[in-house]
Enzyme design. Structure first.
Site, PDB file in Angstrom:
ATOM      1  N   THR A 124      -6.372  13.746   5.464  1.00  0.00           N
ATOM      2  CA  THR A 124      -5.124  14.235   4.875  1.00  0.00           C
ATOM      3  C   THR A 124      -5.162  15.751   4.820  1.00  0.00           C
ATOM      4  O   THR A 124      -6.169  16.335   4.415  1.00  0.00           O
ATOM      5  CB  THR A 124      -4.936  13.664   3.460  1.00  0.00           C
ATOM      6  OG1 THR A 124      -4.906  12.244   3.531  1.00  0.00           O
ATOM      7  CG2 THR A 124      -3.652  14.157   2.831  1.00  0.00           C
ATOM      8  N   GLN A 140      15.650  -4.866  -1.858  1.00  0.00           N
ATOM      9  CA  GLN A 140      16.426  -6.095  -2.053  1.00  0.00           C
ATOM     10  C   GLN A 140      17.615  -5.858  -2.979  1.00  0.00           C
ATOM     11  O   GLN A 140      18.718  -6.367  -2.739  1.00  0.00           O
ATOM     12  CB  GLN A 140      15.527  -7.192  -2.630  1.00  0.00           C
ATOM     13  CG  GLN A 140      16.147  -8.579  -2.638  1.00  0.00           C
ATOM     14  CD  GLN A 140      16.274  -9.175  -1.239  1.00  0.00           C
ATOM     15  OE1 GLN A 140      15.556  -8.748  -0.324  1.00  0.00           O
ATOM     16  NE2 GLN A 140      17.181 -10.115  -1.064  1.00  0.00           N
ATOM     17  N   GLU A 182      -8.206   5.553  -0.025  1.00  0.00           N
ATOM     18  CA  GLU A 182      -9.113   5.656  -1.186  1.00  0.00           C
ATOM     19  C   GLU A 182      -9.828   4.325  -1.447  1.00  0.00           C
ATOM     20  O   GLU A 182     -10.094   3.941  -2.582  1.00  0.00           O
ATOM     21  CB  GLU A 182      -8.357   6.102  -2.448  1.00  0.00           C
ATOM     22  CG  GLU A 182      -7.761   7.483  -2.373  1.00  0.00           C
ATOM     23  CD  GLU A 182      -8.800   8.591  -2.338  1.00  0.00           C
ATOM     24  OE1 GLU A 182     -10.007   8.291  -2.447  1.00  0.00           O
ATOM     25  OE2 GLU A 182      -8.411   9.751  -2.189  1.00  0.00           O
TER      26      GLU A 182
END
Length: 380
Positions: free
Chosen positions: A160, A337, A364
């Site tokens: 990252t 939904q 993680e």
């Protein structure tokens, strides 16, 4: 509506108010465009750093906020509710600073930590490799001592901030002694031989760049070793417990954001003569979503309070990461939904949030690994 919080001090209340103000001004206007164009928001991290939000759990003497994890994680949650890529980035940056803050010498901390905590230097964390994700002891990247230097060769996957960070916290093998042969280094981004592959094409978190970092005879001075040789894996694992709490907080924020959008829509959308939130089928679905968010928050805060008290919290961190990320996947899916066909379009943010939630169950430590950690702790 924003989360209802019971903060431990008036200062912590002010910190939440400051965070919400910065998010409204600096992040909300940018999130949609940056995620669609896959643009890394470097300036956002600088803004957060200058406001003191990147180093909250670290000591004030080095430019941190001196805040307990109970407080700093709730700030991370607030960020995650608005922009998950940035929330994850804040958590990763904190993890990248952990080795220096906890295991560095006084000279190392004084030299590097203030700029790291202040946002001038953005961090990345290099642990996983293509063949060694959930099993970091199997890593092959090597660091060989050469006089007053170490020379690093290998590749680190799933980094990252890869290609965007100013420094990399790197785990590399300094001997063949399994997990005891791994050491931790702080590598500047501009070191010769350190290059980034193009960012991975991801399902979500597209504003956060994830790359493979390649080390080709990367030479760093020996004073960039954190701790002692062979201590790297223990540094990594110690940091991961806190990192899991960071991801639990981001996931909870992501779920809170999806819930807020779903509730707002359900109050406005009408069917059969009344707002759809007043239909029991939708109302009960939203109630379950709210219960999931509140449960996740309570779980990560319970683990954070153990950490703040100096008590063991590894099992509780894994439970928090497991509960919060599984709940985030469920809540964001249900938010789509609630919005029906509109939820499946990019005109509303819940479809993006559902895509972002998936990876929370993976990084993680996958949620299968969290169950392994929990079960092994129970067996002791």
């Amino acid at each position: 509506m924003p989360a209802t919080r019971f903060m431990p001090t008036p200062e912590a209340d002010d910190l939440i108010a400051l965070t919400r103000g910065i998010l409204a001004k600096e992040l909300v206007p940018r999130v949609v465009g940056a995620e669609r164009t896959e643009t890394f928001p470097r300036e956002v991290f600088r803004v957060l750093g200058h406001a003191g939000l990147l180093g909250l759990p670290y000591p004030e003497e080095y430019g941190g906020g001196g805040q307990p994890y109970e407080v700093s994680l709730q700030v991370v949650e607030e960020i995650g509710a608005v922009w998950a890529s940035v929330g994850v980035g804040v958590s990763v940056h904190a993890l990248s600073c952990f080795g220096l803050a906890e295991y560095g010498t006084e000279e190392q901390r004084t030299r590097w930590l203030p700029d790291m905590l202040g946002g001038e230097l953005l961090g990345a964390y290099c642990l996983s490799e293509a063949h060694a994700g959930s099993d970091p002891a199997a890593m092959k990247t090597k660091a060989v001592r050469d006089g007053d230097s170490y020379v690093i060769n290998g590749a680190k996957a799933w980094t990252t901030h890869g290609g965007q960070a100013d420094f990399y916290k790197v785990m590399a093998r300094t001997s063949d002694d399994g997990g005891r042969g791994i050491s931790c280094f702080l590598v500047p981004a501009d070191t010769e031989g350190l290059v980034s592959d193009p960012p991975e094409g991801k399902m979500g978190l597209t504003g956060s760049h994830t790359t493979t970092m390649r080390f080709d005879n990367v030479r760093i001075s020996a004073d960039r070793l954190l701790g002692t040789e062979g201590q790297g894996l223990s540094i990594a694992l110690a940091g991961l417990d806190s990192g899991r709490l960071g991801i639990a907080a981001v996931a909870t924020g992501l779920a809170q954001g999806a819930l807020d959008h779903a509730v707002a829509y359900a109050k406005e959308r009408r069917a059969f003569g009344k707002a759809i939130i007043d239909h029991q089928g939708l109302g009960f679905l939203l109630a379950d979503m709210a219960a999931a968010v509140e449960s996740a928050r309570a779980t990560y805060l319970a683990a954070a309070r153990l950490k703040d008290a100096g008590r063991p919290f590894s099992r509780q961190a894994s439970i928090a990461k497991l509960i919060a990320t599984d709940n985030a996947m469920k809540v964001t899916t249900d938010a789509v939904q609630v919005l029906g066909g509109y939820g499946y379009t990019r005109d509303f943010p819940v479809e993006r949030m559902m895509r972002e939630a998936k990876v929370m169950q993976i990084f993680e430590g996958t949620n299968q690994i969290q169950r392994l950690v929990i079960s092994r702790d129970l067996a002791r």
